[in-house]
Design a protein around this motif. Structure first.
Motif, short mmCIF file in Angstrom:
data_model
loop_
_atom_site.label_atom_id
_atom_site.label_comp_id
_atom_site.label_asym_id
_atom_site.label_seq_id
_atom_site.Cartn_x
_atom_site.Cartn_y
_atom_site.Cartn_z
N TYR A 31 0.85 -1.20 0.00
CA TYR A 31 0.00 0.00 0.00
C TYR A 31 0.88 1.25 0.00
O TYR A 31 0.65 2.20 -0.76
CB TYR A 31 -0.91 -0.04 1.23
N GLN A 32 1.89 1.25 0.84
CA GLN A 32 2.80 2.41 0.92
C GLN A 32 3.44 2.70 -0.44
O GLN A 32 3.42 3.84 -0.92
CB GLN A 32 3.90 2.12 1.95
N LEU A 33 3.97 1.66 -1.07
CA LEU A 33 4.67 1.87 -2.34
C LEU A 33 3.70 2.26 -3.45
O LEU A 33 3.98 3.13 -4.27
CB LEU A 33 5.44 0.59 -2.73
N SER A 34 2.55 1.61 -3.46
CA SER A 34 1.61 1.82 -4.56
C SER A 34 0.78 3.10 -4.43
O SER A 34 0.61 3.84 -5.39
CB SER A 34 0.68 0.61 -4.66
N ILE A 35 0.26 3.34 -3.24
CA ILE A 35 -0.65 4.49 -3.06
C ILE A 35 0.09 5.73 -2.54
O ILE A 35 -0.07 6.81 -3.07
CB ILE A 35 -1.81 4.13 -2.11
N ILE A 36 0.89 5.54 -1.49
CA ILE A 36 1.54 6.73 -0.91
C ILE A 36 2.69 7.22 -1.80
O ILE A 36 2.77 8.39 -2.11
CB ILE A 36 1.99 6.44 0.53
N TYR A 37 3.55 6.29 -2.25
CA TYR A 37 4.63 6.69 -3.15
C TYR A 37 4.13 6.78 -4.61
O TYR A 37 4.79 7.37 -5.44
CB TYR A 37 5.78 5.68 -3.10
N GLY A 38 3.00 6.15 -4.88
CA GLY A 38 2.45 6.17 -6.25
C GLY A 38 3.26 5.41 -7.27
O GLY A 38 3.30 5.77 -8.44
N LYS A 39 3.91 4.33 -6.85
CA LYS A 39 4.78 3.57 -7.77
C LYS A 39 3.97 2.53 -8.55
O LYS A 39 3.10 1.85 -8.00
CB LYS A 39 5.91 2.87 -7.00
N SER A 40 4.29 2.44 -9.81
CA SER A 40 3.54 1.53 -10.68
C SER A 40 4.49 0.90 -11.69
O SER A 40 5.32 1.60 -12.29
CB SER A 40 2.47 2.36 -11.40
N SER A 41 4.38 -0.42 -11.86
CA SER A 41 5.24 -1.10 -12.83
C SER A 41 4.61 -1.00 -14.22
O SER A 41 3.43 -0.67 -14.35
CB SER A 41 5.39 -2.58 -12.46
N ARG A 42 5.38 -1.30 -15.25
CA ARG A 42 4.86 -1.27 -16.61
C ARG A 42 3.71 -2.28 -16.75
O ARG A 42 2.70 -1.99 -17.37
CB ARG A 42 5.98 -1.62 -17.60
N ASP A 43 3.88 -3.43 -16.11
CA ASP A 43 2.87 -4.48 -16.19
C ASP A 43 1.54 -4.01 -15.59
O ASP A 43 0.49 -4.17 -16.19
CB ASP A 43 3.38 -5.72 -15.43
#
Lengths: 313, 67
Positions: A31-43
């Motif tokens: 959750y931290q990486l995806s929502i708070i940091y907003g990180k997203s892989s190409r996939d």
């Protein structure tokens, strides 16, 4: 600027959609990486783009079929296919969108939309008309009675794809695109219990105040050579909806607030292998000192704002 | 000499590679018609009896949802 976050505690999310809650429940670090940091892989980005366009195409199709346009099915199909082709064309580079994915790409997107329209040509599930408009893409925001420690009320939000009526009964219809076999015994069993479907059941019953009988999962299995459709059904009793709401407001949201205030989101290392493996597995598997560099090098940044964006991760 | 199937595939590919602003409604309709034919062929294949097919869950019959 992410409008779903607290104005006082910048790491505290106030407006929660199913995607954010799913991620936090699965693994606070994810959750931290995806929502708070907003990180997203190409996939992930490919799945998200494909899913958003598929949803928008269905939504547009329903709108064109109904008042005030009321086009024929064939004409509506032509308009939506044209829209899809234009939406997946890079006009500055003069070439089509290249997803790099053999299952989810421009061709399978158009094919899936057309095949879906043909498959459900004589659908007994009729789109509900509310205030003269088709009930599609219904956004909801519900202010809960639960407040953060600073007194900000938490919000539960999201979008219902489509409300349909059959035999005088109302259902929420939710589009799903997947690579998994929709013919398998287990496919629809995964939706009960399921956080997203419980949240949508809550929205249908409490927010829209409809006599929602349940949720129809309109699944499309997207493969290289075909798209297969199947519908399943999931239902929540009032007791189940109440249980989900109580657990969300009394347990999960305070837990998320505790993480935000401590600025620490622990890893759930029992969830790394689920659904073919977490996109951040390669990051979390490295020494903590080197993770940020790897994250910067391998992931794109985007803003996930449930009060604005549409889609499923 | 190419097969009729390959001709259709090439024609579809050519339409997909064209700038969508240059496509006429007839072109888009042609895309839909080719996809319709492909679905017809797929549906026919799906309904053919298959040996040792795993039992599938029945598709949701909305008319039976008389809850």
């Amino acid at each position: 600027m992410n409008s779903s976050f607290s104005s006082q505690q910048h790491l505290l999310q106030i407006a929660w959609d199913a995607t954010s809650l799913d991620l936090f429940k699965t693994c606070p670090r994810k959750y931290q990486l995806s929502i708070i940091y907003g990180k997203s892989s190409r996939d992930e980005s490919v799945h998200l783009t494909f899913g958003i366009l598929y949803h928008e195409a269905q939504n547009l199709f329903e709108k064109i079929l109904h008042e005030p346009y009321k086009e024929s099915r064939e004409q509506a199909m032509i308009q939506v296919v044209r829209w899809l082709l234009e939406s997946t064309w890079d006009f500055s580079l003069g070439r089509p969108w290249d997803s790099g994915d053999s299952n989810k790409n421009r061709f399978t997107l158009v094919r899936s939309f057309v095949w879906h329209a043909l498959h459900y040509e004589k659908d007994v599930a009729k789109t509900l008309i509310i205030d003269g408009r088709p009930a599609t893409e219904l956004s909801f925001q519900y202010q809960t009675s639960k407040k953060s420690l600073d007194g900000e009320p938490y919000i539960i939000c999201g979008h219902l794809d489509r409300l349909v009526e059959t035999n005088g009964q109302v259902f929420d219809l939710d589009y799903k695109t997947t690579k998994y076999n929709v013919l398998s015994q287990e496919f629809f069993e995964f939706y009960s219990p399921d956080n997203q479907m419980s949240l949508y059941s809550f929205a249908g019953k409490i927010i829209y105040n409809t006599q929602l009988q349940g949720i129809i999962i309109d699944a499309a299995q997207i493969m290289v050579g075909f798209t297969r459709f199947r519908r399943g059904f999931t239902q929540r009793t009032p007791g189940q909806i109440e249980e989900w709401y109580r657990e969300t407001t009394d347990y999960w949201l305070p837990l998320a607030e505790s993480c935000a205030r401590r600025q620490y989101w622990p890893m759930n290392d029992t969830a790394c292998g689920r659904y073919g493996g977490c996109q951040f597995r390669g990051i979390c598997g490295k020494d903590p000192k080197t993770r940020d560099e790897w994250l910067e090098a391998s992931f794109k940044t985007r803003v996930w704002d449930p009060l604005k964006v549409r889609g499923d991760i | 000499m190419t097969s009729p199937l390959a001709d259709v595939q090439n024609s579809l590919q050519e339409l997909f590679n064209r700038n969508p602003k240059d496509l006429s409604d007839e072109d888009v309709l042609k895309i839909c018609e080719i996809l319709r034919a492909q679905k017809g062929a797929f549906d026919e294949e799906e309904t053919k009896p298959k040996a040792k097919k795993k039992p599938a869950t029945p598709d949701l019959n909305l008319e039976d949802l008389g809850l």
